[in-house]
Design a protein around this motif. Structure first.
Motif, mmCIF file in Angstrom:
data_model
loop_
_atom_site.group_PDB
_atom_site.id
_atom_site.type_symbol
_atom_site.label_atom_id
_atom_site.label_comp_id
_atom_site.label_asym_id
_atom_site.label_seq_id
_atom_site.Cartn_x
_atom_site.Cartn_y
_atom_site.Cartn_z
ATOM 1 N N UNK A 212 0.837 16.224 5.179
ATOM 2 C CA UNK A 212 1.685 15.056 5.014
ATOM 3 C C UNK A 212 0.958 13.830 4.495
ATOM 4 N N UNK A 213 -0.294 13.986 4.052
ATOM 5 C CA UNK A 213 -1.018 12.851 3.481
ATOM 6 C C UNK A 213 -0.309 12.407 2.224
ATOM 7 N N UNK A 214 -0.112 11.128 2.087
ATOM 8 C CA UNK A 214 0.589 10.683 0.899
ATOM 9 C C UNK A 214 0.382 9.210 0.644
ATOM 10 N N UNK A 215 0.883 8.800 -0.480
ATOM 11 C CA UNK A 215 0.901 7.390 -0.844
ATOM 12 C C UNK A 215 2.339 6.982 -1.098
ATOM 13 N N UNK A 216 2.544 5.690 -1.038
ATOM 14 C CA UNK A 216 3.842 5.121 -1.364
ATOM 15 C C UNK A 216 3.628 4.099 -2.470
ATOM 16 N N UNK A 217 4.607 3.984 -3.341
ATOM 17 C CA UNK A 217 4.543 2.993 -4.412
ATOM 18 C C UNK A 217 5.790 2.122 -4.355
ATOM 19 N N UNK A 218 5.639 0.914 -4.865
ATOM 20 C CA UNK A 218 6.772 -0.011 -4.888
ATOM 21 C C UNK A 218 6.629 -0.950 -6.073
ATOM 22 N N UNK A 219 7.741 -1.240 -6.737
ATOM 23 C CA UNK A 219 7.684 -2.247 -7.788
ATOM 24 C C UNK A 219 7.588 -3.635 -7.147
ATOM 25 N N UNK A 220 6.595 -4.381 -7.543
ATOM 26 C CA UNK A 220 6.467 -5.769 -7.103
ATOM 27 C C UNK A 220 6.887 -6.649 -8.281
ATOM 28 N N UNK A 221 6.742 -7.933 -8.188
ATOM 29 C CA UNK A 221 7.253 -8.813 -9.248
ATOM 30 C C UNK A 221 6.754 -8.404 -10.632
ATOM 31 N N UNK B 135 0.666 -0.021 -4.179
ATOM 32 C CA UNK B 135 0.332 1.333 -3.733
ATOM 33 C C UNK B 135 -0.275 1.211 -2.342
ATOM 34 N N UNK B 136 0.203 2.057 -1.415
ATOM 35 C CA UNK B 136 -0.361 2.028 -0.061
ATOM 36 C C UNK B 136 -0.401 3.427 0.531
ATOM 37 N N UNK B 137 -1.205 3.575 1.558
ATOM 38 C CA UNK B 137 -1.360 4.826 2.286
ATOM 39 C C UNK B 137 -0.275 4.896 3.350
ATOM 40 N N UNK B 138 0.499 5.954 3.350
ATOM 41 C CA UNK B 138 1.593 6.082 4.311
ATOM 42 C C UNK B 138 1.089 6.092 5.752
ATOM 43 N N UNK B 139 -0.072 6.683 5.984
ATOM 44 C CA UNK B 139 -0.605 6.755 7.342
ATOM 45 C C UNK B 139 -1.225 5.443 7.808
ATOM 46 N N UNK B 140 -1.433 4.503 6.901
ATOM 47 C CA UNK B 140 -2.083 3.239 7.267
ATOM 48 C C UNK B 140 -1.355 2.060 6.622
ATOM 49 N N UNK B 141 -0.068 1.999 6.805
ATOM 50 C CA UNK B 141 0.738 0.939 6.198
ATOM 51 C C UNK B 141 0.282 -0.447 6.632
ATOM 52 N N UNK B 142 -0.196 -0.553 7.849
ATOM 53 C CA UNK B 142 -0.628 -1.845 8.375
ATOM 54 C C UNK B 142 -1.909 -2.355 7.720
ATOM 55 N N UNK B 143 -2.569 -1.529 6.946
ATOM 56 C CA UNK B 143 -3.810 -1.938 6.279
ATOM 57 C C UNK B 143 -3.556 -2.605 4.933
ATOM 58 N N UNK B 144 -2.295 -2.758 4.570
ATOM 59 C CA UNK B 144 -1.970 -3.440 3.330
ATOM 60 C C UNK B 144 -1.812 -2.484 2.157
ATOM 61 N N UNK B 145 -1.914 -3.031 0.977
ATOM 62 C CA UNK B 145 -1.701 -2.247 -0.237
ATOM 63 C C UNK B 145 -2.597 -2.781 -1.341
ATOM 64 N N UNK B 146 -2.713 -2.021 -2.408
ATOM 65 C CA UNK B 146 -3.383 -2.497 -3.608
ATOM 66 C C UNK B 146 -2.320 -2.721 -4.664
ATOM 67 N N UNK B 147 -2.656 -3.524 -5.657
ATOM 68 C CA UNK B 147 -1.710 -3.822 -6.713
ATOM 69 C C UNK B 147 -2.332 -3.492 -8.064
ATOM 70 N N UNK B 148 -1.527 -2.953 -8.953
ATOM 71 C CA UNK B 148 -1.984 -2.603 -10.292
ATOM 72 C C UNK B 148 -0.981 -3.108 -11.316
#
Length: 61
Positions: free
Chosen positions: A20-29, A34-47
């Motif tokens: 179940x290891x995975x990442x999540x992506x989201x459109x920002x402005x 991009x963030x780690x599903x198992x560590x959502x509280x650790x924030x995300x990176x932006x590209x």
């Protein structure tokens, strides 16, 4: 942007991965988050859109 208003989408690969290891992506402005599903509280990176597209292209080749 309020993080609670962002629509995170889980990778389709996650549904087939045994642990179940995975990442999540989201459109920002103007970026992709991009963030780690198992560590959502650790924030995300932006590209930038160009960097994200290049990353996905590199993974597929």
């Amino acid at each position: 942007m309020n993080m609670q208003q962002i629509h995170w989408r889980k990778s389709s690969y996650s549904n087939t991965h045994p642990e179940g290891d995975c990442v999540e992506v989201a459109p920002l402005e103007a970026l992709t988050g991009v963030r780690d599903t198992k560590a959502r509280d650790r924030g995300h990176i932006e590209a930038s859109p160009a960097a994200w597209c290049a990353f996905l292209t590199a993974l597929r080749t």
